[in-house]
Enzyme design. Structure first.
Site, PDB file in Angstrom:
ATOM      1  N   LYS A 257       0.865  -1.131   0.056  1.00  0.00           N
ATOM      2  CA  LYS A 257      -0.003   0.042  -0.139  1.00  0.00           C
ATOM      3  C   LYS A 257       0.929   1.403   0.133  1.00  0.00           C
ATOM      4  O   LYS A 257       0.499   2.230  -0.819  1.00  0.00           O
ATOM      5  CB  LYS A 257      -0.887  -0.071   1.190  1.00  0.00           C
ATOM      6  CG  LYS A 257      -2.122  -0.767   0.985  1.00  0.00           C
ATOM      7  CD  LYS A 257      -3.128  -0.351   2.280  1.00  0.00           C
ATOM      8  CE  LYS A 257      -2.502  -0.539   3.834  1.00  0.00           C
ATOM      9  NZ  LYS A 257      -2.009  -1.971   4.051  1.00  0.00           N
TER      10      LYS A 257
ATOM     11  N   ARG B 164     -10.160   1.836   8.738  1.00  0.00           N
ATOM     12  CA  ARG B 164      -9.925   0.571   9.078  1.00  0.00           C
ATOM     13  C   ARG B 164     -10.846  -0.047   9.664  1.00  0.00           C
ATOM     14  O   ARG B 164     -11.029  -1.413   9.897  1.00  0.00           O
ATOM     15  CB  ARG B 164      -8.652   0.207   9.539  1.00  0.00           C
ATOM     16  CG  ARG B 164      -7.215   0.062   8.890  1.00  0.00           C
ATOM     17  CD  ARG B 164      -6.136   0.217   9.714  1.00  0.00           C
ATOM     18  NE  ARG B 164      -5.113  -0.567   9.105  1.00  0.00           N
ATOM     19  CZ  ARG B 164      -3.780  -0.278   8.764  1.00  0.00           C
ATOM     20  NH1 ARG B 164      -3.664   0.967   8.592  1.00  0.00           N
ATOM     21  NH2 ARG B 164      -2.767  -1.190   8.741  1.00  0.00           N
TER      22      ARG B 164
ATOM     23  N   ARG C  68      11.145 -10.579   5.468  1.00  0.00           N
ATOM     24  CA  ARG C  68      11.670  -9.189   5.650  1.00  0.00           C
ATOM     25  C   ARG C  68      12.218  -8.744   7.143  1.00  0.00           C
ATOM     26  O   ARG C  68      12.971  -8.266   7.386  1.00  0.00           O
ATOM     27  CB  ARG C  68      10.453  -8.464   4.970  1.00  0.00           C
ATOM     28  CG  ARG C  68      11.060  -6.803   4.986  1.00  0.00           C
ATOM     29  CD  ARG C  68       9.883  -5.930   4.578  1.00  0.00           C
ATOM     30  NE  ARG C  68       8.884  -5.662   5.335  1.00  0.00           N
ATOM     31  CZ  ARG C  68       7.734  -4.894   5.019  1.00  0.00           C
ATOM     32  NH1 ARG C  68       7.562  -4.458   3.811  1.00  0.00           N
ATOM     33  NH2 ARG C  68       6.974  -4.439   6.040  1.00  0.00           N
TER      34      ARG C  68
ATOM     35  N   ARG D 224      14.174  -7.208  12.349  1.00  0.00           N
ATOM     36  CA  ARG D 224      12.943  -6.851  13.244  1.00  0.00           C
ATOM     37  C   ARG D 224      12.680  -7.727  14.297  1.00  0.00           C
ATOM     38  O   ARG D 224      11.678  -8.526  14.124  1.00  0.00           O
ATOM     39  CB  ARG D 224      11.833  -6.349  12.368  1.00  0.00           C
ATOM     40  CG  ARG D 224      12.064  -5.215  11.289  1.00  0.00           C
ATOM     41  CD  ARG D 224      10.775  -5.059  10.569  1.00  0.00           C
ATOM     42  NE  ARG D 224      11.118  -4.123   9.131  1.00  0.00           N
ATOM     43  CZ  ARG D 224      10.225  -3.528   8.522  1.00  0.00           C
ATOM     44  NH1 ARG D 224       8.872  -3.629   9.141  1.00  0.00           N
ATOM     45  NH2 ARG D 224      10.405  -2.868   7.411  1.00  0.00           N
TER      46      ARG D 224
ATOM     47  N   ARG E   5      -1.851  -9.318  12.860  1.00  0.00           N
ATOM     48  CA  ARG E   5      -1.975  -8.201  11.743  1.00  0.00           C
ATOM     49  C   ARG E   5      -3.055  -8.575  10.670  1.00  0.00           C
ATOM     50  O   ARG E   5      -3.757  -7.984  10.522  1.00  0.00           O
ATOM     51  CB  ARG E   5      -0.800  -7.409  11.368  1.00  0.00           C
ATOM     52  CG  ARG E   5      -0.093  -6.891  12.224  1.00  0.00           C
ATOM     53  CD  ARG E   5       0.986  -5.861  11.582  1.00  0.00           C
ATOM     54  NE  ARG E   5       1.504  -5.290  12.588  1.00  0.00           N
ATOM     55  CZ  ARG E   5       2.954  -5.414  12.813  1.00  0.00           C
ATOM     56  NH1 ARG E   5       3.812  -6.332  12.184  1.00  0.00           N
ATOM     57  NH2 ARG E   5       3.726  -4.984  13.771  1.00  0.00           N
TER      58      ARG E   5
HETATM   59  P1  AMP Z   1       0.259   0.433   8.634  1.00  0.00           P
HETATM   60  O1  AMP Z   1       1.597   0.886   8.489  1.00  0.00           O
HETATM   61  O2  AMP Z   1      -0.624   1.082   7.922  1.00  0.00           O
HETATM   62  O3  AMP Z   1       0.067  -1.078   8.451  1.00  0.00           O
HETATM   63  O4  AMP Z   1      -0.012   0.860  10.218  1.00  0.00           O
HETATM   64  C1  AMP Z   1       0.951   0.443  11.190  1.00  0.00           C
HETATM   65  C2  AMP Z   1       0.071   0.162  12.521  1.00  0.00           C
HETATM   66  O5  AMP Z   1      -0.618   1.441  12.910  1.00  0.00           O
HETATM   67  C3  AMP Z   1      -1.101  -0.853  12.556  1.00  0.00           C
HETATM   68  O6  AMP Z   1      -0.745  -2.225  12.548  1.00  0.00           O
HETATM   69  C4  AMP Z   1      -1.979  -0.184  13.734  1.00  0.00           C
HETATM   70  O7  AMP Z   1      -1.353  -0.510  14.908  1.00  0.00           O
HETATM   71  C5  AMP Z   1      -1.856   1.362  13.615  1.00  0.00           C
HETATM   72  N1  AMP Z   1      -2.559   1.754  12.563  1.00  0.00           N
HETATM   73  C6  AMP Z   1      -2.516   2.401  11.401  1.00  0.00           C
HETATM   74  N2  AMP Z   1      -3.316   3.008  10.603  1.00  0.00           N
HETATM   75  C7  AMP Z   1      -4.695   2.690  11.638  1.00  0.00           C
HETATM   76  C8  AMP Z   1      -5.870   2.933  11.646  1.00  0.00           C
HETATM   77  N3  AMP Z   1      -6.581   3.513  10.702  1.00  0.00           N
HETATM   78  N4  AMP Z   1      -6.676   2.674  12.867  1.00  0.00           N
HETATM   79  C9  AMP Z   1      -6.005   1.767  13.906  1.00  0.00           C
HETATM   80  N5  AMP Z   1      -4.817   1.717  13.893  1.00  0.00           N
HETATM   81  C10 AMP Z   1      -4.085   1.900  12.881  1.00  0.00           C
END
Ligand code: AMP
Length: 189
Positions: A13, A88, A126, A132, A143
């Protein structure tokens, strides 16, 4: 132009968000990036968000919604924006609807699709290469689960509004970008 980009963790994304946003001259707003910047800066928001992120869970809606509301009020988001990783949850969709009740609704919801077992394998590799240590298999799997449980149902909501553009997210980055632009063009045309 107001675009939402959705897809499971690891589907690419962030990379696609930047290319699409650049093409339309709008900011790519990634809630994940904003949270990570706050974690790195050890802000109050970052301290609060980190425990959820580390566990592979979503940060609570009230915190996330308030953050997005602030971000969308910035002048650079006036001509449009691409949201990467928001909304989300169903509660976030409702909140976003309220924020966009100014007569400029969302133009398209681009959904990147990918096989979750393949994504898990890739993310594990990764995590190993980049060292990590906190990205354990358990968190990586969690996730994907959270995406399936809480976010995948949003596709139906937006499909009901005729906004969903589903794109095969597997394969070369450029090929996926092409698919996205082709689909957005035929949707607009
Ligand atoms: P991402 O890089 O978009 O996968 O986001 C990393 C982490 O940030 C996610 O696993 C969530 O813990 C948090 N996060 C990002 N966007 C949201 C959202 N819209 N609602 C809740 N948590 C979020």
């Amino acid at each position: 132009m107001r675009i939402i980009l959705m897809g499971p963790p690891g589907a690419g994304k962030g990379t696609q968000a930047k290319v699409i946003a650049n093409h339309f001259g709008i900011p790519a707003i990634s809630t994940g990036d904003i949270f990570r910047a706050n974690v790195a800066g050890k802000t109050e928001l970052g301290v609060e968000a980190q425990r959820y992120m580390d566990a592979g869970e979503y940060v609570p809606d009230e915190i996330t919604n308030a953050m997005v509301r602030d971000r969308l009020a910035q002048p650079d988001a006036e001509p449009g924006f691409l949201l990467d990783g928001y909304p989300r949850t169903l509660a976030q969709v409702e909140e976003l609807d309220g924020m966009l009740a100014d007569g400029h609704p969302v133009n398209a919801v681009v959904v990147l699709t990918a096989d979750s077992e393949e994504l898990i394998a890739r993310l594990l590799q990764r995590a190993q290469i980049e060292g990590r240590a906190d990205d354990t298999e358990e968190v990586i799997r969690r996730r994907q689960e959270v995406y399936t449980e809480q976010t995948a149902p949003l596709i139906e909501v937006y499909a009901g509004r005729g906004l969903v553009v589903e794109i095969d997210g597997m394969g070369e980055i450029d090929a996926v970008t092409h698919r996205i632009f082709d689909a957005l063009e035929s949707q607009a045309g």
